[in-house]
Design a protein around this motif. Structure first.
Motif, short mmCIF file in Angstrom:
data_model
loop_
_atom_site.label_atom_id
_atom_site.label_comp_id
_atom_site.label_asym_id
_atom_site.label_seq_id
_atom_site.Cartn_x
_atom_site.Cartn_y
_atom_site.Cartn_z
N LYS A 1 60.78 76.14 96.03
CA LYS A 1 60.58 74.69 96.24
C LYS A 1 61.90 73.93 96.31
O LYS A 1 61.97 72.88 96.91
CB LYS A 1 59.65 74.10 95.16
CG LYS A 1 60.25 74.12 93.78
CD LYS A 1 59.32 73.52 92.76
CE LYS A 1 58.29 74.49 92.24
NZ LYS A 1 58.84 75.69 91.55
N MET B 1 62.05 68.17 100.45
CA MET B 1 61.25 66.96 100.21
C MET B 1 61.38 65.97 101.37
O MET B 1 60.92 64.84 101.28
CB MET B 1 61.67 66.31 98.89
CG MET B 1 61.28 67.16 97.68
SD MET B 1 61.95 66.55 96.11
CE MET B 1 60.88 65.17 95.77
N GLY C 1 66.25 77.04 90.48
CA GLY C 1 66.29 76.49 91.83
C GLY C 1 67.56 75.68 91.98
O GLY C 1 68.54 76.07 92.60
N ARG C 2 67.56 74.52 91.30
CA ARG C 2 68.67 73.58 91.38
C ARG C 2 70.02 74.24 91.05
O ARG C 2 71.01 73.99 91.72
CB ARG C 2 68.41 72.45 90.39
CG ARG C 2 69.34 71.27 90.53
CD ARG C 2 69.16 70.30 89.36
NE ARG C 2 67.80 69.99 89.04
CZ ARG C 2 67.10 68.98 89.56
NH1 ARG C 2 67.64 68.18 90.43
NH2 ARG C 2 65.85 68.77 89.19
N GLY D 1 60.78 71.93 82.30
CA GLY D 1 61.31 70.78 83.03
C GLY D 1 62.52 71.18 83.84
O GLY D 1 62.87 72.36 83.91
N SER D 2 63.12 70.19 84.45
CA SER D 2 64.22 70.46 85.37
C SER D 2 65.43 69.60 84.98
O SER D 2 65.26 68.58 84.30
CB SER D 2 63.74 70.09 86.78
OG SER D 2 64.55 70.66 87.76
N GLN D 3 66.62 70.01 85.44
CA GLN D 3 67.85 69.28 85.13
C GLN D 3 68.02 69.13 83.61
O GLN D 3 68.28 68.05 83.07
CB GLN D 3 67.88 67.93 85.87
CG GLN D 3 69.17 67.10 85.74
CD GLN D 3 70.43 67.83 86.20
OE1 GLN D 3 70.37 68.88 86.81
NE2 GLN D 3 71.58 67.31 85.86
N ALA E 1 53.63 80.41 90.34
CA ALA E 1 53.15 79.35 89.42
C ALA E 1 52.39 78.31 90.24
O ALA E 1 52.21 78.49 91.44
CB ALA E 1 54.33 78.71 88.71
N LEU F 1 67.76 74.79 84.64
CA LEU F 1 69.17 74.64 84.29
C LEU F 1 69.80 73.47 85.04
O LEU F 1 69.74 73.40 86.26
CB LEU F 1 69.94 75.91 84.64
CG LEU F 1 69.58 77.14 83.80
CD1 LEU F 1 70.36 78.35 84.28
CD2 LEU F 1 69.87 76.86 82.33
N GLY G 1 61.28 80.28 83.21
CA GLY G 1 61.21 79.24 84.24
C GLY G 1 62.58 78.88 84.77
O GLY G 1 63.55 79.66 84.67
N GLY G 2 62.66 77.69 85.37
CA GLY G 2 63.96 77.21 85.87
C GLY G 2 64.45 76.12 84.93
O GLY G 2 64.21 76.17 83.73
N SER H 1 63.74 79.63 92.92
CA SER H 1 62.57 78.76 93.07
C SER H 1 62.54 78.18 94.49
O SER H 1 63.34 77.32 94.83
CB SER H 1 62.65 77.65 92.02
OG SER H 1 61.42 77.01 91.94
N TYR I 1 63.49 59.09 92.01
CA TYR I 1 63.86 59.22 90.59
C TYR I 1 65.02 58.32 90.20
O TYR I 1 65.51 58.42 89.08
CB TYR I 1 64.32 60.65 90.28
CG TYR I 1 63.46 61.76 90.81
CD1 TYR I 1 62.19 61.99 90.30
CD2 TYR I 1 63.93 62.60 91.82
CE1 TYR I 1 61.40 63.01 90.79
CE2 TYR I 1 63.14 63.63 92.31
CZ TYR I 1 61.88 63.82 91.79
OH TYR I 1 61.12 64.83 92.28
N1 LLP Z 1 59.73 77.14 87.99
C1 LLP Z 1 58.74 76.24 88.01
C2 LLP Z 1 57.41 76.63 87.56
C3 LLP Z 1 58.99 74.94 88.48
O1 LLP Z 1 58.01 74.05 88.49
C4 LLP Z 1 60.30 74.57 88.91
C5 LLP Z 1 60.58 73.23 89.39
C6 LLP Z 1 61.29 75.56 88.88
C7 LLP Z 1 60.99 76.83 88.41
C8 LLP Z 1 62.70 75.29 89.34
O2 LLP Z 1 63.31 74.34 88.56
P1 LLP Z 1 64.90 74.04 88.68
O3 LLP Z 1 65.63 75.29 88.27
O4 LLP Z 1 65.17 73.70 90.08
O5 LLP Z 1 65.12 72.93 87.74
N2 LLP Z 1 62.05 67.34 92.83
C9 LLP Z 1 62.70 67.26 91.54
C10 LLP Z 1 62.62 68.57 90.79
C11 LLP Z 1 61.22 69.08 90.62
C12 LLP Z 1 61.17 70.40 89.91
C13 LLP Z 1 59.83 71.00 90.02
N3 LLP Z 1 59.71 72.30 89.43
C14 LLP Z 1 64.13 66.78 91.74
O6 LLP Z 1 64.52 66.53 92.88
O7 LLP Z 1 64.86 66.61 90.77
#
Ligand code: LLP
Length: 424
Positions: free
Chosen positions: A63, A380, A278-279, A204-206, A105, A243, A240-241, A61, A319
């Motif tokens: 972002k 960010m 991502g994370r 969601g995330s985390q 997305a 984890l 999605g992500g 991801s 957060y």
């Molecule tokens: N796929 C989609 C459609 C998403 O919206 C996101 C994250 C991911 C994958 C990746 O998610 P991950 O595996 O990283 O959880 N800024 C926040 C996190 C925002 C997540 C947004 N979407 C933070 O610093 O905790």
């Protein structure tokens, strides 16, 4: 988690893989993000191995961390990329990601972003509303091609995470509810330039447990079954992500446990899998190193005033996120400081990087490292308060390279225009 990251202490000093953090900072200054190659790639490979039975497409991801060097090294490992804008499409292509490994997305894809993604031949759009499905259909028609899409289903499940990073509840703006998605697949012939390939779920995330994912798959499977009922193959599911990782004392599922929990469901649905972590890949692979400018005693606790602030790492301010803070040199036992708030120089009371920490005998001029800063750290960051965005460094073994130079003063004025005359 059986493997956290490749930052450790050698003779008391913090090192990244085999390079002392201090040595890097002596050259690039502070604040600086430092990433460990082995940690990044190690996490990616753990996911690949856990799901090897079904050979998923793992789309990092963008972002979470959009540095070209990081994207490129993951692409070389075989990863695809998950994007959410034309800007991220641009970066993904610059990082040499094959378009057929890009998934897109975002609730608000602009017409031009859709057209450009179609032209570049990305693998699939994750569609977030019926109106967007019509827009993609129209754009594909104009280009005389068929657009591959997955319907992003909002399964209305509780992910048990921070409200700001919960995306699979019906109150959020994300995705399409199950009933509407079933209606869209049944009506698929109305969208003649669209190929609905499956569904997308990002709740969601985390997220630290498998249950919300399982619940989401179960709800999403209604859409898959409805599609198959009207002759669509519905060959793909994108989970999605989300984890979760360890910032403090979380006990997230391992990739193996996650795979063991979801594989049987996926296999019984006979679907191919996409993941968008991502994370999990980059979170623990990065630290933010910053210098203590001043120690300031307060009535109840002291402040360590850093040269990094909320503009460099927004997560604590936005957060209330917890990031571990450690000394770069060997920590010395506590003197009279007591509890310390680690704060930035930005003119906002929210500019606190860490609260109530026991950091030992911290002195001005010394370096502190903020751990777990690899994901949603540099991406960010901003120039708020006229601050220069940090340098970024990638370490591999005993070698390292700058992968983003620190902003310069020129970067602060580059885009501004003082007009000689007004229009109209
Ligand atoms: N796929 C989609 C459609 C998403 O919206 C996101 C994250 C991911 C994958 C990746 O998610 P991950 O595996 O990283 O959880 N800024 C926040 C996190 C925002 C997540 C947004 N979407 C933070 O610093 O905790």
């Amino acid at each position: 988690m059986d493997y956290l990251h490749d930052f450790h202490r050698v003779k008391g000093e913090l090192v990244c893989e085999k390079v002392p953090v201090r040595r890097i900072v002596e050259e690039v200054g502070t604040p600086a993000y430092i990433y460990s190659y082995n940690t990044l790639v190690g996490h990616y490979r753990k996911l690949v191995e856990a799901f090897s039975a079904i050979k998923p497409l793992i789309c990092f991801s963008v972002k979470a961390n959009n540095n070209l060097a990081i994207l490129n090294l993951l692409v070389k490992e075989g990863a695809g990329l998950d994007i959410v804008s034309g800007g991220e499409l641009h970066k993904a292509l610059k990082a040499k990601c094959p378009p057929m490994r890009i998934v897109y997305a975002s609730v608000g894809k602009h017409r031009e972003e859709i057209e450009e993604s179609l032209k570049k031949g990305i693998f699939c759009f994750n569609v977030e509303s019926p109106a967007e499905l019509r827009a993609i259909d129209a754009a594909a028609k104009l280009q005389r091609i068929r657009a591959r899409v997955a319907l992003r289903v909002n399964p209305d499940v509780e992910a048990h995470t921070h409200a700001y990073i919960t995306t699979g509840k019906k109150e959020t703006k994300f995705g399409i509810d199950v009933k509407t998605a079933v209606g869209l697949v049944r009506d698929h012939k109305a969208y003649s330039s669209i190929e609905i390939m499956g569904i997308h779920l990002h709740i969601g995330s985390q997220i630290t447990q498998a249950e919300p994912f399982i619940e989401a798959i179960e709800r999403g499977s209604e859409v898959i079954k409805a599609g198959r009922g009207v002759g669509l193959e519905m060959a793909w599911i994108n989970l999605g992500g989300g984890l979760g990782i360890i910032y403090k004392d979380e006990t997230p599922q391992t990739p193996l446990a996650f795979a063991a929990a979801v594989l049987p469901l996926l296999q019984s649905l006979k679907v191919r899998l996409i993941l968008e972590p991502g994370r999990f890949i980059v979170g623990n692979a990065g630290i933010l190193v910053s210098e203590v400018l001043y120690m300031k005693p307060g009535p109840n606790k002291s402040f360590a005033i850093m040269d990094a602030g909320m503009n460099d790492l927004l997560r604590p301010a936005l957060y209330g996120a917890y990031h571990e803070v450690v000394s770069v040199r060997e920590p010395r036992p506590q003197n009279g400081h007591g509890l310390i708030d680690v704060v930035g120089p930005v003119c906002e009371s929210a500019d606190v990087l860490a609260r109530d920490r026991k950091l030992g005998d911290v002195q001005s001029g010394e370096l502190l490292a903020i751990l777990g800063a690899g994901a949603y750290g540099s991406t960010m960051a901003s120039n708020y308060n006229g601050r220069l965005r940090p340098a970024e460094v990638l370490v591999r073994g005993n070698r390292w390279a700058v992968i983003r130079r620190r902003d310069t003063l020129l970067d602060l004025t580059r885009h501004d225009v003082v007009p000689h005359k007004l229009i109209g």
